[in-house]
Design a protein around this motif. Structure first.
Motif, PDB file in Angstrom:
ATOM      1  N   SER A  46       0.841  -1.200   0.000  1.00 48.11           N
ATOM      2  CA  SER A  46       0.000   0.000   0.000  1.00 48.11           C
ATOM      3  C   SER A  46       0.877   1.251   0.000  1.00 48.11           C
ATOM      4  CB  SER A  46      -0.949  -0.001   1.203  1.00 48.11           C
ATOM      5  OG  SER A  46      -0.226  -0.069   2.422  1.00 48.11           O
ATOM      6  N   TRP A  47       1.991   1.220   0.768  1.00 50.15           N
ATOM      7  CA  TRP A  47       2.937   2.337   0.753  1.00 50.15           C
ATOM      8  C   TRP A  47       3.514   2.518  -0.647  1.00 50.15           C
ATOM      9  CZ3 TRP A  47       8.057   1.720  -0.643  1.00 50.15           C
ATOM     10  CH2 TRP A  47       8.858   2.875  -0.539  1.00 50.15           C
ATOM     11  N   GLY A  48       3.946   1.433  -1.280  1.00 45.60           N
ATOM     12  CA  GLY A  48       4.600   1.516  -2.583  1.00 45.60           C
ATOM     13  C   GLY A  48       3.677   2.040  -3.663  1.00 45.60           C
ATOM     14  N   LYS A  49       2.460   1.549  -3.692  1.00 43.79           N
ATOM     15  CA  LYS A  49       1.529   1.993  -4.726  1.00 43.79           C
ATOM     16  C   LYS A  49       1.123   3.440  -4.513  1.00 43.79           C
ATOM     17  CE  LYS A  49      -0.075  -2.654  -5.821  1.00 43.79           C
ATOM     18  NZ  LYS A  49      -1.200  -3.618  -5.844  1.00 43.79           N
ATOM     19  N   LYS A  50       0.989   3.841  -3.260  1.00 43.74           N
ATOM     20  CA  LYS A  50       0.653   5.235  -2.957  1.00 43.74           C
ATOM     21  C   LYS A  50       1.783   6.168  -3.398  1.00 43.74           C
ATOM     22  CE  LYS A  50       1.014   6.590   1.284  1.00 43.74           C
ATOM     23  NZ  LYS A  50       0.785   6.695   2.750  1.00 43.74           N
ATOM     24  N   ASN A  51       3.019   5.670  -3.360  1.00 41.63           N
ATOM     25  CA  ASN A  51       4.178   6.492  -3.712  1.00 41.63           C
ATOM     26  C   ASN A  51       4.631   6.320  -5.160  1.00 41.63           C
ATOM     27  OD1 ASN A  51       5.468   8.046  -1.251  1.00 41.63           O
ATOM     28  ND2 ASN A  51       4.605   6.145  -0.443  1.00 41.63           N
ATOM     29  N   GLY A  52       3.806   5.694  -5.979  1.00 42.16           N
ATOM     30  CA  GLY A  52       4.068   5.695  -7.417  1.00 42.16           C
ATOM     31  C   GLY A  52       4.968   4.608  -7.948  1.00 42.16           C
ATOM     32  N   LEU A  53       5.188   3.532  -7.201  1.00 46.16           N
ATOM     33  CA  LEU A  53       5.977   2.431  -7.749  1.00 46.16           C
ATOM     34  C   LEU A  53       5.226   1.803  -8.921  1.00 46.16           C
ATOM     35  CD1 LEU A  53       7.557   2.814  -5.099  1.00 46.16           C
ATOM     36  CD2 LEU A  53       7.784   0.342  -4.976  1.00 46.16           C
ATOM     37  N   GLN A  54       5.974   1.458  -9.958  1.00 49.30           N
ATOM     38  CA  GLN A  54       5.411   0.935 -11.205  1.00 49.30           C
ATOM     39  C   GLN A  54       6.194  -0.300 -11.625  1.00 49.30           C
ATOM     40  OE1 GLN A  54       3.036   1.444 -13.548  1.00 49.30           O
ATOM     41  NE2 GLN A  54       3.980   0.010 -14.989  1.00 49.30           N
ATOM     42  N   PRO A  55       5.500  -1.393 -12.018  1.00 49.33           N
ATOM     43  CA  PRO A  55       6.247  -2.563 -12.491  1.00 49.33           C
ATOM     44  C   PRO A  55       7.060  -2.235 -13.736  1.00 49.33           C
ATOM     45  CG  PRO A  55       3.909  -3.094 -12.145  1.00 49.33           C
ATOM     46  CD  PRO A  55       4.038  -1.609 -12.045  1.00 49.33           C
ATOM     47  N   ALA A  56       8.237  -2.823 -13.849  1.00 50.89           N
ATOM     48  CA  ALA A  56       9.013  -2.695 -15.075  1.00 50.89           C
ATOM     49  C   ALA A  56       8.190  -3.238 -16.236  1.00 50.89           C
ATOM     50  CB  ALA A  56      10.327  -3.460 -14.951  1.00 50.89           C
ATOM     51  N   ILE A  57       8.356  -2.627 -17.401  1.00 52.20           N
ATOM     52  CA  ILE A  57       7.655  -3.069 -18.614  1.00 52.20           C
ATOM     53  C   ILE A  57       8.610  -3.985 -19.379  1.00 52.20           C
ATOM     54  CG2 ILE A  57       6.485  -2.356 -20.720  1.00 52.20           C
ATOM     55  CD1 ILE A  57       6.102   0.415 -19.388  1.00 52.20           C
ATOM     56  N   TYR A  58       8.380  -5.283 -19.283  1.00 49.41           N
ATOM     57  CA  TYR A  58       9.268  -6.247 -19.944  1.00 49.41           C
ATOM     58  C   TYR A  58       8.862  -6.392 -21.410  1.00 49.41           C
ATOM     59  CZ  TYR A  58      10.757  -7.498 -15.239  1.00 49.41           C
ATOM     60  OH  TYR A  58      11.247  -7.456 -13.957  1.00 49.41           O
ATOM     61  N   TYR A  59       9.824  -6.175 -22.309  1.00 45.43           N
ATOM     62  CA  TYR A  59       9.507  -6.246 -23.740  1.00 45.43           C
ATOM     63  C   TYR A  59      10.257  -7.393 -24.413  1.00 45.43           C
ATOM     64  CZ  TYR A  59      14.051  -4.062 -24.777  1.00 45.43           C
ATOM     65  OH  TYR A  59      15.387  -3.792 -24.881  1.00 45.43           O
ATOM     66  N   ASN A  60       9.607  -7.955 -25.396  1.00 47.21           N
ATOM     67  CA  ASN A  60      10.195  -8.978 -26.260  1.00 47.21           C
ATOM     68  C   ASN A  60      10.662  -8.282 -27.535  1.00 47.21           C
ATOM     69  OD1 ASN A  60      10.727 -11.035 -28.058  1.00 47.21           O
ATOM     70  ND2 ASN A  60       8.853 -12.194 -27.650  1.00 47.21           N
ATOM     71  N   PRO A  61      11.965  -8.304 -27.865  1.00 46.11           N
ATOM     72  CA  PRO A  61      12.457  -7.594 -29.054  1.00 46.11           C
ATOM     73  C   PRO A  61      11.853  -8.115 -30.351  1.00 46.11           C
ATOM     74  CG  PRO A  61      14.169  -8.996 -28.111  1.00 46.11           C
ATOM     75  CD  PRO A  61      13.054  -8.964 -27.120  1.00 46.11           C
ATOM     76  N   ASN A  62      11.241  -9.294 -30.317  1.00 41.93           N
ATOM     77  CA  ASN A  62      10.605  -9.847 -31.516  1.00 41.93           C
ATOM     78  C   ASN A  62       9.121  -9.493 -31.610  1.00 41.93           C
ATOM     79  OD1 ASN A  62      12.977 -11.281 -32.361  1.00 41.93           O
ATOM     80  ND2 ASN A  62      12.576 -12.733 -30.702  1.00 41.93           N
ATOM     81  N   CYS A  63       8.651  -8.705 -30.667  1.00 43.65           N
ATOM     82  CA  CYS A  63       7.237  -8.338 -30.623  1.00 43.65           C
ATOM     83  C   CYS A  63       7.035  -6.967 -31.262  1.00 43.65           C
ATOM     84  CB  CYS A  63       6.755  -8.335 -29.174  1.00 43.65           C
ATOM     85  SG  CYS A  63       5.050  -7.816 -28.951  1.00 43.65           S
TER      86      CYS A  63
END
Length: 264
Positions: free
Chosen positions: A93-110
């Motif tokens: 709850s602390w992290g989400k309130k303070n703007g933590l965001q999951p890394a966006i994992y990308y596939n270079p073939n996508c």
């Protein structure tokens, strides 16, 4: 029937069934942990990221950020070996309130990788003369701060790694022009100069707006390597200007890795 607006609907954060319900930040020095506990702050640092597979005009960048993971504790051994034996765990709850965001994992073939490259190239080429593309440039700049390839070379170990195993979340502050340098550094002369990078890291710590603040009740876990370090941390906590109940609760959060091995 009247439907409430989304920002007025109150709900609790759901409990995760597959991830830890804690944000963990690992570090390799006991002094870093002591500083965090004493100051009740986590300071962003410029971290290097490899963008080689996106085929942009640059291969590496540095981003001012603070990284966390939500790996369950019984699966965290390999992560700890890479990032260090010292750890603070804070509530989600602390992290989400303070703007933590999951890394966006990308596939270079996508297709998303090709779209990012096209948008980046267009924004760089035309943004100075086009307000719409200037906005695209800002959006792409924001996305770059959270991108991570699904596989690649770990810059800490030089081994090929599945980065999705890290379950990374990021705090990326919005730096203004007070400091005179950028949120995202693409100049290789700066990226590879550790003295300059460390001077930037020290400068960030001077500005309260750029750090992540917490209260002691936001802490769920504190991990140290040895019982001697636990004793040292207890002495530090007992000197804090807090109510005794707060100090005792915080002391109860301290764990020693060797003592809890096999219990999670």
């Amino acid at each position: 029937m009247l439907i409430e607006q989304p920002d007025r609907i109150k709900h609790s954060i759901p409990k995760s069934e597959q991830s830890a319900n804690t944000f963990f930040h690992f570090m390799n020095r006991y002094n870093f942990l002591k500083e965090i506990i004493k100051d009740k702050k986590l300071y962003p640092r410029y971290c290097e990221e490899d963008f080689n597979l996106l085929n942009l005009d640059f291969k590496q960048i540095r981003i001012a950020m603070k990284c966390f993971c939500d790996i369950p504790l019984h699966k965290v051994d390999s992560h700890r070996k890479t990032y260090g034996d010292y750890c603070i765990g804070l509530t989600k709850s602390w992290g989400k309130k303070n703007g933590l965001q999951p890394a966006i994992y990308y596939n270079p073939n996508c297709g998303i990788s090709q779209s990012i490259k096209k948008s980046f190239d267009a924004a760089i080429r035309y943004s100075e003369n086009d307000e719409n593309l200037d906005e695209v440039a800002e959006i792409i700049n924001t996305i770059l701060k959270y991108l991570k390839c699904i596989n690649g070379k770990d810059l800490k170990t030089n081994k090929i790694k599945d980065f999705t195993d890290e379950k990374e979340w990021r705090f990326v502050p919005n730096l203004d022009n007070q400091m005179g340098f950028e949120e995202v550094i693409i100049d290789s002369k700066i990226i590879n100069n550790t003295d300059i990078v460390e001077s930037y890291n020290r400068e960030i710590k001077k500005y309260d707006d750029y750090c992540l603040k917490f209260e002691y009740y936001d802490i769920k876990y504190i991990f140290v390597k040895t019982s001697k370090q636990r004793d040292s941390l207890i002495k530090l906590i007992l000197k804090c200007n807090e109510e005794d109940s707060v100090k005792y609760r915080l002391i109860s959060c301290i764990k020693v890795w060797q003592e809890v091995r096999g219990d999670f």
